[in-house]
Design a protein around this motif. Sequence first.
Motif, PDB file in Angstrom:
ATOM      1  N   GLU A   1      13.550 -29.333 -14.839  1.00  0.00           N
ATOM      2  CA  GLU A   1      14.148 -29.845 -13.614  1.00  0.00           C
ATOM      3  C   GLU A   1      13.633 -29.081 -12.401  1.00  0.00           C
ATOM      4  O   GLU A   1      13.459 -29.658 -11.321  1.00  0.00           O
ATOM      5  N   GLN A   2      13.364 -27.790 -12.576  1.00  0.00           N
ATOM      6  CA  GLN A   2      12.859 -26.986 -11.476  1.00  0.00           C
ATOM      7  C   GLN A   2      11.483 -27.475 -11.033  1.00  0.00           C
ATOM      8  O   GLN A   2      11.185 -27.524  -9.828  1.00  0.00           O
ATOM      9  N   VAL A   3      10.646 -27.855 -11.998  1.00  0.00           N
ATOM     10  CA  VAL A   3       9.314 -28.369 -11.661  1.00  0.00           C
ATOM     11  C   VAL A   3       9.422 -29.691 -10.902  1.00  0.00           C
ATOM     12  O   VAL A   3       8.713 -29.912  -9.918  1.00  0.00           O
ATOM     13  N   LEU A   4      10.306 -30.579 -11.345  1.00  0.00           N
ATOM     14  CA  LEU A   4      10.455 -31.855 -10.651  1.00  0.00           C
ATOM     15  C   LEU A   4      10.953 -31.636  -9.226  1.00  0.00           C
ATOM     16  O   LEU A   4      10.475 -32.283  -8.276  1.00  0.00           O
ATOM     17  N   PHE A   5      11.884 -30.718  -9.052  1.00  0.00           N
ATOM     18  CA  PHE A   5      12.367 -30.397  -7.704  1.00  0.00           C
ATOM     19  C   PHE A   5      11.218 -29.849  -6.856  1.00  0.00           C
ATOM     20  O   PHE A   5      11.065 -30.215  -5.677  1.00  0.00           O
ATOM     21  N   HIS A   6      10.388 -29.006  -7.455  1.00  0.00           N
ATOM     22  CA  HIS A   6       9.236 -28.445  -6.741  1.00  0.00           C
ATOM     23  C   HIS A   6       8.252 -29.544  -6.347  1.00  0.00           C
ATOM     24  O   HIS A   6       7.714 -29.553  -5.229  1.00  0.00           O
ATOM     25  N   LEU A   7       8.034 -30.500  -7.239  1.00  0.00           N
ATOM     26  CA  LEU A   7       7.126 -31.612  -6.942  1.00  0.00           C
ATOM     27  C   LEU A   7       7.646 -32.465  -5.794  1.00  0.00           C
ATOM     28  O   LEU A   7       6.869 -32.903  -4.932  1.00  0.00           O
ATOM     29  N   LEU A   8       8.942 -32.702  -5.768  1.00  0.00           N
ATOM     30  CA  LEU A   8       9.521 -33.470  -4.670  1.00  0.00           C
ATOM     31  C   LEU A   8       9.325 -32.745  -3.337  1.00  0.00           C
ATOM     32  O   LEU A   8       9.027 -33.369  -2.316  1.00  0.00           O
ATOM     33  N   ASN A   9       9.478 -31.431  -3.365  1.00  0.00           N
ATOM     34  CA  ASN A   9       9.255 -30.640  -2.148  1.00  0.00           C
ATOM     35  C   ASN A   9       7.792 -30.680  -1.725  1.00  0.00           C
ATOM     36  O   ASN A   9       7.469 -30.823  -0.537  1.00  0.00           O
ATOM     37  N   LEU A  10       6.891 -30.559  -2.704  1.00  0.00           N
ATOM     38  CA  LEU A  10       5.461 -30.589  -2.404  1.00  0.00           C
ATOM     39  C   LEU A  10       5.049 -31.930  -1.802  1.00  0.00           C
ATOM     40  O   LEU A  10       4.228 -31.988  -0.875  1.00  0.00           O
ATOM     41  N   ALA A  11       5.593 -33.012  -2.373  1.00  0.00           N
ATOM     42  CA  ALA A  11       5.245 -34.338  -1.864  1.00  0.00           C
ATOM     43  C   ALA A  11       5.612 -34.462  -0.385  1.00  0.00           C
ATOM     44  O   ALA A  11       4.857 -35.038   0.415  1.00  0.00           O
ATOM     45  N   ARG A  12       6.742 -33.909  -0.013  1.00  0.00           N
ATOM     46  CA  ARG A  12       7.166 -33.976   1.387  1.00  0.00           C
ATOM     47  C   ARG A  12       6.352 -33.025   2.262  1.00  0.00           C
ATOM     48  O   ARG A  12       5.907 -33.402   3.349  1.00  0.00           O
ATOM     49  N   GLU A  13       6.122 -31.814   1.767  1.00  0.00           N
ATOM     50  CA  GLU A  13       5.421 -30.810   2.576  1.00  0.00           C
ATOM     51  C   GLU A  13       3.953 -31.153   2.789  1.00  0.00           C
ATOM     52  O   GLU A  13       3.377 -30.846   3.834  1.00  0.00           O
ATOM     53  N   LYS A  14       3.334 -31.796   1.776  1.00  0.00           N
ATOM     54  CA  LYS A  14       1.900 -32.057   1.842  1.00  0.00           C
ATOM     55  C   LYS A  14       1.579 -33.535   2.053  1.00  0.00           C
ATOM     56  O   LYS A  14       0.452 -33.972   1.806  1.00  0.00           O
TER      57      LYS A  14
ATOM     58  N   THR B   1      22.630 -37.391 -15.823  1.00  0.00           N
ATOM     59  CA  THR B   1      23.181 -36.043 -15.852  1.00  0.00           C
ATOM     60  C   THR B   1      22.070 -35.061 -15.508  1.00  0.00           C
ATOM     61  O   THR B   1      21.138 -34.862 -16.296  1.00  0.00           O
ATOM     62  N   ILE B   2      22.145 -34.476 -14.330  1.00  0.00           N
ATOM     63  CA  ILE B   2      21.153 -33.520 -13.857  1.00  0.00           C
ATOM     64  C   ILE B   2      21.841 -32.168 -13.671  1.00  0.00           C
ATOM     65  O   ILE B   2      22.822 -32.064 -12.932  1.00  0.00           O
ATOM     66  N   ALA B   3      21.328 -31.148 -14.337  1.00  0.00           N
ATOM     67  CA  ALA B   3      21.970 -29.830 -14.280  1.00  0.00           C
ATOM     68  C   ALA B   3      21.720 -29.115 -12.961  1.00  0.00           C
ATOM     69  O   ALA B   3      22.617 -28.445 -12.426  1.00  0.00           O
ATOM     70  N   LEU B   4      20.511 -29.243 -12.420  1.00  0.00           N
ATOM     71  CA  LEU B   4      20.143 -28.527 -11.206  1.00  0.00           C
ATOM     72  C   LEU B   4      20.717 -29.254  -9.982  1.00  0.00           C
ATOM     73  O   LEU B   4      20.297 -30.370  -9.668  1.00  0.00           O
ATOM     74  N   PRO B   5      21.662 -28.627  -9.281  1.00  0.00           N
ATOM     75  CA  PRO B   5      22.325 -29.313  -8.152  1.00  0.00           C
ATOM     76  C   PRO B   5      21.359 -29.809  -7.085  1.00  0.00           C
ATOM     77  O   PRO B   5      21.511 -30.923  -6.576  1.00  0.00           O
ATOM     78  N   ASP B   6      20.370 -28.985  -6.733  1.00  0.00           N
ATOM     79  CA  ASP B   6      19.425 -29.390  -5.690  1.00  0.00           C
ATOM     80  C   ASP B   6      18.633 -30.627  -6.109  1.00  0.00           C
ATOM     81  O   ASP B   6      18.373 -31.522  -5.290  1.00  0.00           O
TER      82      ASP B   6
END
Length: 240
Positions: A110-123, A139-144
């Motif tokens: 889940e952390q990687v997917l969150f990172h990818l979403l951030n990268l897509a926006r930043e880049k 059901t997603i464990a990572l709140p962010d």
Amino acid sequence: MTARATKAAEPQQLVLALPHRQAQEAEDFLVSRSNTAAVDLVDSWPGWPLHAATVVGPAGAGKSHLANVWRARSHASVVAARTLDETAVAAFEQQRTLVVEDIDRGIGSEQVLFHLLNLAREKSGSLLMTSRIAPGEMTIALPDLRSRLRAIPPVLIEPPDEALIRSVLVKLFSDRQLAVEPHVVSYLSLHMDRSMDAATRVVAVCDRLSLAMQRKVTRAVAAAALAAEREDAEDGGGEG
């Protein structure tokens, strides 16, 4: 953008009643009201309002097919969500595009997917995800990550309407070089389960019965195929 075209009708022959788009490295994709929103999403890239999109629809609805069309256009890599790890970040970095398939079937990281979403926006990249259910129902464990996924409006592929089922049946019979009268297709579309998977199974049974009986696919053969397919499903042979 690939143009949509309507195949011309010929007397006494089955024709595709719906527009179709030629998918790169994939079969023709039939367009109807049930999947127009998802087709428009793919065709509107790279002018997406957000840097990530989620296509949601039932099994066999064409999510992977459309994702493959977009992959070919955007030169994206494809990764199954359940195997998601840091290698996906490197794949995204190459083209700043990525397909993440079946996020409802488990997310490897889940952390990687969150990172990818951030990268897509930043880049200014693009991330296309597919799922059988809306992210808000997962059901997603990572709140962010849960918050981020729920903020992306899902693009829905609805269950196929009768027009789409009829055209899919025509195409499936044509692929098997079976000559079938229009009234037989109408009969099947009205009495079968309305899903792509069911259409594939019914046409396969029609083909098998036609060969065994050494006759063309008539309404009687179609009725026998429907009965056989339902019996197989009740015995556990069909997909839910």
